[in-house]
Motif scaffolding. Structure first.
Motif, PDB file in Angstrom:
ATOM      1  N   TYR A  48       0.825  -1.202   0.000  1.00  0.00           N
ATOM      2  CA  TYR A  48       0.000   0.000   0.000  1.00  0.00           C
ATOM      3  C   TYR A  48       0.866   1.262   0.000  1.00  0.00           C
ATOM      4  O   TYR A  48       0.559   2.244  -0.687  1.00  0.00           O
ATOM      5  CB  TYR A  48      -0.916   0.011   1.224  1.00  0.00           C
ATOM      6  CG  TYR A  48      -1.948  -1.094   1.248  1.00  0.00           C
ATOM      7  CD1 TYR A  48      -2.291  -1.792   0.089  1.00  0.00           C
ATOM      8  CD2 TYR A  48      -2.573  -1.463   2.431  1.00  0.00           C
ATOM      9  CE1 TYR A  48      -3.234  -2.806   0.118  1.00  0.00           C
ATOM     10  CE2 TYR A  48      -3.525  -2.461   2.470  1.00  0.00           C
ATOM     11  CZ  TYR A  48      -3.849  -3.144   1.314  1.00  0.00           C
ATOM     12  OH  TYR A  48      -4.783  -4.145   1.355  1.00  0.00           O
ATOM     13  N   GLU A  49       1.957   1.242   0.771  1.00  0.00           N
ATOM     14  CA  GLU A  49       2.837   2.413   0.800  1.00  0.00           C
ATOM     15  C   GLU A  49       3.611   2.542  -0.508  1.00  0.00           C
ATOM     16  O   GLU A  49       3.871   3.664  -0.978  1.00  0.00           O
ATOM     17  CB  GLU A  49       3.796   2.317   1.991  1.00  0.00           C
ATOM     18  CG  GLU A  49       4.733   3.505   2.153  1.00  0.00           C
ATOM     19  CD  GLU A  49       4.012   4.819   2.455  1.00  0.00           C
ATOM     20  OE1 GLU A  49       4.701   5.851   2.563  1.00  0.00           O
ATOM     21  OE2 GLU A  49       2.763   4.837   2.576  1.00  0.00           O
ATOM     22  N   GLN A  50       3.965   1.409  -1.113  1.00  0.00           N
ATOM     23  CA  GLN A  50       4.624   1.457  -2.415  1.00  0.00           C
ATOM     24  C   GLN A  50       3.773   2.209  -3.438  1.00  0.00           C
ATOM     25  O   GLN A  50       4.249   3.129  -4.112  1.00  0.00           O
ATOM     26  CB  GLN A  50       4.879   0.037  -2.921  1.00  0.00           C
ATOM     27  CG  GLN A  50       5.971  -0.729  -2.215  1.00  0.00           C
ATOM     28  CD  GLN A  50       6.085  -2.146  -2.756  1.00  0.00           C
ATOM     29  OE1 GLN A  50       5.151  -2.676  -3.377  1.00  0.00           O
ATOM     30  NE2 GLN A  50       7.231  -2.770  -2.552  1.00  0.00           N
ATOM     31  N   VAL A  51       2.502   1.804  -3.572  1.00  0.00           N
ATOM     32  CA  VAL A  51       1.676   2.415  -4.617  1.00  0.00           C
ATOM     33  C   VAL A  51       1.279   3.839  -4.258  1.00  0.00           C
ATOM     34  O   VAL A  51       1.055   4.664  -5.153  1.00  0.00           O
ATOM     35  CB  VAL A  51       0.439   1.550  -4.949  1.00  0.00           C
ATOM     36  CG1 VAL A  51       0.875   0.209  -5.540  1.00  0.00           C
ATOM     37  CG2 VAL A  51      -0.453   1.331  -3.736  1.00  0.00           C
ATOM     38  N   ARG A  52       1.201   4.158  -2.964  1.00  0.00           N
ATOM     39  CA  ARG A  52       0.935   5.548  -2.598  1.00  0.00           C
ATOM     40  C   ARG A  52       2.057   6.443  -3.117  1.00  0.00           C
ATOM     41  O   ARG A  52       1.825   7.500  -3.704  1.00  0.00           O
ATOM     42  CB  ARG A  52       0.814   5.690  -1.069  1.00  0.00           C
ATOM     43  CG  ARG A  52       0.387   7.086  -0.624  1.00  0.00           C
ATOM     44  CD  ARG A  52       0.874   7.406   0.781  1.00  0.00           C
ATOM     45  NE  ARG A  52       2.323   7.348   0.890  1.00  0.00           N
ATOM     46  CZ  ARG A  52       3.145   8.293   0.453  1.00  0.00           C
ATOM     47  NH1 ARG A  52       2.669   9.377  -0.133  1.00  0.00           N
ATOM     48  NH2 ARG A  52       4.447   8.148   0.599  1.00  0.00           N
ATOM     49  N   SER A  53       3.312   5.999  -2.916  1.00  0.00           N
ATOM     50  CA  SER A  53       4.457   6.772  -3.383  1.00  0.00           C
ATOM     51  C   SER A  53       4.518   6.827  -4.902  1.00  0.00           C
ATOM     52  O   SER A  53       4.788   7.890  -5.494  1.00  0.00           O
ATOM     53  CB  SER A  53       5.753   6.171  -2.831  1.00  0.00           C
ATOM     54  OG  SER A  53       6.886   6.789  -3.390  1.00  0.00           O
ATOM     55  N   ILE A  54       4.255   5.702  -5.556  1.00  0.00           N
ATOM     56  CA  ILE A  54       4.301   5.655  -7.023  1.00  0.00           C
ATOM     57  C   ILE A  54       3.293   6.628  -7.626  1.00  0.00           C
ATOM     58  O   ILE A  54       3.604   7.407  -8.537  1.00  0.00           O
ATOM     59  CB  ILE A  54       4.043   4.230  -7.530  1.00  0.00           C
ATOM     60  CG1 ILE A  54       5.229   3.310  -7.188  1.00  0.00           C
ATOM     61  CG2 ILE A  54       3.788   4.216  -9.041  1.00  0.00           C
ATOM     62  CD1 ILE A  54       4.945   1.835  -7.417  1.00  0.00           C
ATOM     63  N   VAL A  55       2.060   6.590  -7.112  1.00  0.00           N
ATOM     64  CA  VAL A  55       1.017   7.449  -7.675  1.00  0.00           C
ATOM     65  C   VAL A  55       1.309   8.917  -7.390  1.00  0.00           C
ATOM     66  O   VAL A  55       1.092   9.785  -8.248  1.00  0.00           O
ATOM     67  CB  VAL A  55      -0.365   7.030  -7.149  1.00  0.00           C
ATOM     68  CG1 VAL A  55      -1.435   8.028  -7.588  1.00  0.00           C
ATOM     69  CG2 VAL A  55      -0.714   5.624  -7.646  1.00  0.00           C
ATOM     70  N   ALA A  56       1.825   9.230  -6.204  1.00  0.00           N
ATOM     71  CA  ALA A  56       2.204  10.609  -5.913  1.00  0.00           C
ATOM     72  C   ALA A  56       3.271  11.074  -6.894  1.00  0.00           C
ATOM     73  O   ALA A  56       3.241  12.215  -7.390  1.00  0.00           O
ATOM     74  CB  ALA A  56       2.711  10.723  -4.474  1.00  0.00           C
TER      75      ALA A  56
END
Length: 448
Positions: free
Chosen positions: A387-395
């Motif tokens: 979840y933290e991976q994709v939060r950073s990717i999308v940001a």
């Protein structure tokens, strides 16, 4: 180097997989109003999770809900499950993933029965340099009606590793004879529902379980419970290691109580003699002989059983990205920059440092591998990490450099995921640390 050339901002971000991490990525994209498409090979969301719906997660709900997804679902009347409850895979789908996939912000953008067969830079191959960064991605999709291509500004591969289990030999090869149809008919991989849907296949039968990870232990515990109700159920635990203790050490120190209890329960079960433990077992040949499955070892031994469960973990499949330029660690098959952070020789689930888009990036900018697949062969993945991976990717894709770089993650620290390569059957070779235990195993009275 930009991952989102302005020329292609109008194209969607393609997310591969509608599992927990893929749907979390979609929730992040929806929140930032970035166009996206989710491609899911199964006929419904969370296809892999449905295959282990009988399994209870080690981590409680507080680690299993994406905050972006919770913000999206909140106004719909969705009730967030209690933080300290441990869901099964079925609970995860019913109480979280299904409502999320059905949300109006996501549902119209999910394409089911859509198998991604290739991702490339449109109009070129991995050899050519000229103009590469300015090209969008081409994603080839196979559906019932044939194959089609779609263009994307970026691709997030959250397809996982469930469809590629390891096999019987150390190193992932199948033993001789493993692909014989008569042999394959007697083999199950990962965590079959031995106490539920697959009960008839295992009740009253001679069953061997190969593996030292949590999936193997959970299956053994369920088989032991089945044996209480089905006389004649004989259980054999096959370990490549020379000592059984390496498979369930440090259980009492695990801050994920469910996972710690799994190891403790297994130690108690072994002590009772209800499971026949065979250490130092390396399978060389499998053969269907005399109505049984004959397991021949490299030391000349033989064990005849009716069923073999191979619970030796999973590995990633990067074939779809054959025409992309990837930077993969040669041992773990994860993004090269991530490898030092997750190496199971050094790290447990809780000691992995938070990481985001920069660590997950590849030479072909805009292509990211997230979730379980990002960890390659390392078994230390937890859902909250994805979840933290994709939060950073999308940001990062949104151009929000501050949010993309501000990666934070609080995980329970534990020693049970750590391993020692001296023991071939240690968890680094076995099931995933983010895995779980069969729900029925929780009621075994082996702790006393």
């Amino acid at each position: 180097m930009s991952d989102t050339p302005s020329l292609h901002d109008s194209l969607p971000v393609v997310v591969i997989g509608a599992g927990p991490v893929g749907l979390a990525a979609a929730a992040e994209l929806a929140e930032r109003r970035i166009a996206f498409r989710i491609l899911e090979a199964a006929p419904a969301a969370a296809g892999a999770v449905s295959a282990w719906s009988h399994v209870r997660l080690f981590s409680p709900w507080r680690f299993n809900v994406s905050e972006a997804a919770a913000r999206l679902l909140g106004p719909t009347g969705w009730q967030r499950p209690a933080d300290d409850v441990h869901p099964t895979g079925g609970d995860l789908i019913r109480d979280y993933l299904a409502p999320l996939a059905a949300h109006p912000a996501l549902a119209p953008h999910i394409l089911y029965g859509a198998e991604v067969v290739a991702v490339a830079r449109a109009g070129t191959d991995r050899v050519r340099d000229a103009g590469r960064e300015a090209l969008p991605f081409l994603v080839r999709v196979r559906r019932e009606g044939g194959e089609t291509d779609m263009l994307a500004r970026a691709v997030i591969d959250a397809s996982g590793t469930w469809s590629r289990p390891n096999r019987t030999l150390s190193g992932g090869l199948g033993a001789l004879g493993e692909d014989d149809p008569a042999v394959a008919a007697r083999i199950s991989y990962a965590v079959p529902d031995v106490f539920g849907a697959k009960r008839a296949r295992f009740a009253g039968r001679r069953v061997a379980v190969l593996g030292a990870g949590h999936s193997a232990i959970g299956t053994l515990l369920d088989l032991a419970r089945l044996a209480e109700e089905a006389p004649g159920t004989a259980i054999h635990w096959l370990l490549r290691a020379d000592r059984v203790e390496s498979a369930y050490r440090s259980g009492e120190n695990d801050q994920l109580a469910e996972r710690g209890a799994l190891a403790s329960d297994m130690a108690g079960l072994v002590a009772t003699g209800r499971v026949a433990v065979r250490t130092g077992t390396r399978i060389a040949l499998l053969a269907a002989e005399g109505g049984s499955l004959a397991i021949h070892t490299d030391a000349g031994g033989r064990l005849d059983v009716d069923e073999l469960v191979v619970a030796t973990g999973f590995r990633p499949d990067h074939a779809i990205a054959a025409e992309l330029r990837l930077a993969l660690d040669p041992a773990l098959e994860c993004p090269a920059a991530l490898a030092p952070l997750i190496d199971p020789n050094q790290h447990s689930c809780g000691t992995v440092r938070p990481h985001g888009h920069a660590v997950l990036a590849h030479p072909d900018a805009g292509y990211f591998i997230a979730g379980m697949k990002s960890y390659g062969r390392a078994p230390t993945f937890l859902m909250a990490t994805g979840y933290e991976q994709v939060r950073s990717i999308v940001a990062h894709l949104a151009g929000d450099a501050v949010a993309a770089a501000d990666v934070r993650l609080v995980l329970p620290e534990t020693g049970v995921c750590s391993t020692d390569r001296k023991s071939e059957d240690a968890p680094a070779r076995g099931g995933g640390c983010c895995g779980a235990r069969p729900a029925a195993a929780r009621v075994l009275e082996t702790q006393a």
